[in-house]
Design an enzyme around this catalytic site. Structure first.
Site, PDB file in Angstrom:
ATOM      1  NE  ARG A  91      -3.947  -2.218   2.319  1.00 49.13           N
ATOM      2  CZ  ARG A  91      -3.660  -3.174   3.096  1.00 49.13           C
ATOM      3  NH1 ARG A  91      -2.770  -2.762   4.059  1.00 49.13           N
ATOM      4  NH2 ARG A  91      -4.526  -4.090   3.071  1.00 49.13           N
ATOM      5  CE  LYS A 110      -1.131  12.482 -15.524  1.00 50.22           C
ATOM      6  NZ  LYS A 110      -1.722  12.634 -17.226  1.00 50.22           N
ATOM      7  CD  GLU A 168       5.774  14.470 -24.003  1.00 57.25           C
ATOM      8  OE1 GLU A 168       5.409  15.610 -23.638  1.00 57.25           O
ATOM      9  OE2 GLU A 168       5.243  13.326 -24.305  1.00 57.25           O
ATOM     10  CE  LYS A 196       4.940  16.138 -15.961  1.00 60.36           C
ATOM     11  NZ  LYS A 196       4.628  14.840 -16.729  1.00 60.36           N
ATOM     12  CD  GLU A 247      -4.631  14.423 -16.332  1.00 57.86           C
ATOM     13  OE1 GLU A 247      -3.880  13.590 -15.806  1.00 57.86           O
ATOM     14  OE2 GLU A 247      -4.787  14.563 -17.731  1.00 57.86           O
ATOM     15  NE  ARG A 263      -0.278  15.709 -13.946  1.00 56.46           N
ATOM     16  CZ  ARG A 263       0.608  15.064 -13.190  1.00 56.46           C
ATOM     17  NH1 ARG A 263       0.369  15.271 -11.701  1.00 56.46           N
ATOM     18  NH2 ARG A 263       1.548  14.112 -13.778  1.00 56.46           N
ATOM     19  CG  ASN A 293      -2.493  14.677 -21.158  1.00 59.91           C
ATOM     20  OD1 ASN A 293      -1.558  14.017 -20.971  1.00 59.91           O
ATOM     21  ND2 ASN A 293      -3.485  14.819 -20.376  1.00 59.91           N
ATOM     22  CG  HIS A 341       0.214  13.304 -24.634  1.00 56.40           C
ATOM     23  ND1 HIS A 341       0.697  14.481 -25.007  1.00 56.40           N
ATOM     24  CD2 HIS A 341       0.943  12.564 -23.881  1.00 56.40           C
ATOM     25  CE1 HIS A 341       1.870  14.622 -24.507  1.00 56.40           C
ATOM     26  NE2 HIS A 341       1.889  13.251 -23.786  1.00 56.40           N
ATOM     27  CG  HIS A 400      -2.478   8.065 -25.440  1.00 55.17           C
ATOM     28  ND1 HIS A 400      -3.005   8.566 -24.354  1.00 55.17           N
ATOM     29  CD2 HIS A 400      -1.009   8.098 -25.460  1.00 55.17           C
ATOM     30  CE1 HIS A 400      -2.217   8.580 -23.391  1.00 55.17           C
ATOM     31  NE2 HIS A 400      -1.022   8.572 -23.997  1.00 55.17           N
ATOM     32  CG  HIS A 454       4.835   8.665 -25.269  1.00 56.78           C
ATOM     33  ND1 HIS A 454       3.341   8.644 -25.260  1.00 56.78           N
ATOM     34  CD2 HIS A 454       5.022  10.046 -24.507  1.00 56.78           C
ATOM     35  CE1 HIS A 454       3.043   9.683 -24.588  1.00 56.78           C
ATOM     36  NE2 HIS A 454       3.678  10.244 -24.177  1.00 56.78           N
TER      37      HIS A 454
END
Lengths: 361, 361
Positions: free
Chosen positions: B118, B140, B182, B224, B234, B238, B242, B245, B249, B262
């Protein structure tokens, strides 16, 4: 219906306790902010209660993940099936998961909610006494690993908990008793008056009388919520909730998950912890005997399986999460309702306690 | 050496940027509170840099998890191998994970840290330009699912990020260019002066000159970190990170993870987003052309693969996490350095943009 609020700042949530609550969506459907809901249940519970829950969700877009029943399925592989259901139904970050089941369903659904798209909402609808008084309160979620129980997981609080006592009508006696183990635990660790109430009311509880049951679930949740509110992420005091659990996890792992019910292993583990506490001179033998007697009356095992030996016990206890950098920390009592987390028990005392309980080696 | 502090309250952490930092444990080993460390790396990176990192950990109890290299291994099954390594070595809740690798290693190691018992600590040592400027900053973490990228994960902040620019000496040109995508993104979404600096210094960057590289990584991380500090989980702003993206994606999913890098997919996606922004009248064609030109100079693809068709694109975009209850939200520009998240783009405009980029259907 009784309501209890778990106070965790912006993660606070209510617990509703009473009969017939799953058929009262006006109580809980307001905790679903979006249009998408995924009901997670298992093959035993779904035929009994899924339709009642779905009736309260008729204005939502609902998908479902029905898991096989049992602790042995509390794995990454089963968890994966929840993600599959969510993605196949195209559920986004606004979805709400709804756990309809016992601790295994709740822990897996909760971890799926913690990790699906990096976290979505979820609601707990516990269907066992154990999950009503323990696993559905406090935000611990996760799955097992072949090398240890609950080794993979997250802290993720539900939006609400709906403890519908009518669902206990179909709960087998053995599972009901396993839930009572955790109820007794709250008396032992933090609530001596509740322990005495249990001594007076255990027969009514065993008969599943509504008034006694409501009180037992409510006071268990009050005790758990109080400890969790003080220490949400188990930095310290929260660990007292694990009375008997280090011993119990060793039993569960040795016997194979699901052979002993969690509550049964905890009951036997608590008797060991009581004995160890008395051996250290922290409680007198009267408290040890009363704890043991109450668990016996609740039809719970009060000794570990004699198939285990001392070395196996110690090895499996060493794998427990409560080990901090090699130091074995145990929850012990310094009085009725006064649990502490301690690494003071010498291994010789632990071995003596195991041997007195009939463990060889 | 430059240092940047990401301001996230009690989850704040430093980013160290400079050459030779992995050989300076005095810089980062202080972020390891306990005695146990698990280094997570991959089969490409470990032979190059693992020994240098281990040299700085000689007083710790270290285990390692060396993963196969590539986005196609960013799965629950590979993740499971990290848990195996931790449990076989008996690591407790006081362990620290150390991610030595690119974005795939960082994301998986981070999610393993988020979910092992956890939640345990972790450190990022990114070995690619992409992970230095993007995935190692912001918390992330996660793995892919056959039906979507990064669908399983958590927000979990590292204790520190060590961006050792010397590690980029061995980075293949194609991966270096993917990282530049990026870098260019930060100029486009939130830092027009940085975009202009990039137009002036791209040749030095392509030659991997230290001064230019330090500045580019530092300013990317500043941008960033600022966005992340405003919106850690997010909820809103935030999402501007993307840019490109959602289109990207779709490309990655259609071609199979790892076929396009990517950053390559994001580059083509940003060109689509620029075109769509211009089509909506939000930016003029000069900005669109400058963005496209800078990406071309960085040796990046500026159009999606012509094997895709419009329907496939739209379907895959609809699966993206940025879909809120069926509404497609896209990051678009309202000026150079001024990104917004918007659901105002009509599907007809998206289709026109795809067709102009050579997509059939």
């Amino acid at each position: 219906m009784k309501r209890l609020d778990v106070d965790l700042g912006d993660r606070s949530y209510p617990i509703y306790i009473g009969r017939g609550l799953i058929r009262q969506p006006e109580l809980w459907a307001g905790h679903i902010p979006g249009q998408q809901v995924c009901v997670v249940s298992n093959e035993t519970i779904a035929p009994l209660y899924l339709e009642s829950v779905l009736a309260g969700l008729s204005d939502k877009s609902v998908c479902r993940a029905i898991l096989p029943d049992g602790e042995s399925y509390k794995t990454l592989a089963t968890l994966s099936g929840i993600y599959d259901a969510l993605l196949e139904a195209g559920h986004g970050r606004g979805t709400t998961l709804l756990a309809l089941g016992g601790g295994v369903v709740g822990d897996m659904c909760g971890f799926a909610a913690a990790s699906y798209q990096r976290g979505v909402d979820f609601i707990q609808m516990p269907t066992t006494l154990l999950s009503m008084v323990d696993s559905s309160v406090g935000g611990k979620t996760g799955v097992n690993h072949p090398l240890g129980k609950n080794m993979i997981g997250a802290f993720h609080q539900p939006k609400c908990v709906v403890a519908d006592l009518a669902l206990l009508d179909t709960l087998p006696a053995r599972e009901y008793a396993a839930g009572l183990a955790e109820v007794v635990k709250y008396g032992l660790i933090s609530d001596a008056p509740f322990f005495e109430w249990l001594e007076d009311n255990l027969d009514a509880l065993l008969a599943r009388e509504e008034a006694a049951l409501t009180e037992a679930v409510y006071r268990s949740c009050v005790n758990k919520a109080q400890v969790v509110a003080e220490d949400e992420r188990e930095g310290g005091r929260r660990a007292i909730l694990n009375l008997g659990h280090t011993f119990g996890h060793a039993i569960e792992t040795a016997e194979g998950y699901g052979t002993w019910l969690h509550g049964e292993a905890v009951a036997a583990g608590m008797v060991l912890a009581l004995n160890l506490s008395r051996r250290l001179g922290w409680i007198d033998s009267d408290i040890e005997a009363r704890g043991r007697r109450l668990l016996e009356r609740a039809e719970l095992p009060v000794a570990p399986p004699d198939s285990m030996d001392v070395d196996q016990f110690l090895l499996l206890m060493g794998r427990d999460k409560k080990v901090v950098e090699g130091q074995l920390r145990l929850v012990l009592l310094q009085g009725l309702g006064e649990a502490v987390v301690s690494s003071e028990a010498p291994v010789e005392a632990i071995v003596a306690t195991l041997r007195e309980a009939g463990i060889k080696g």
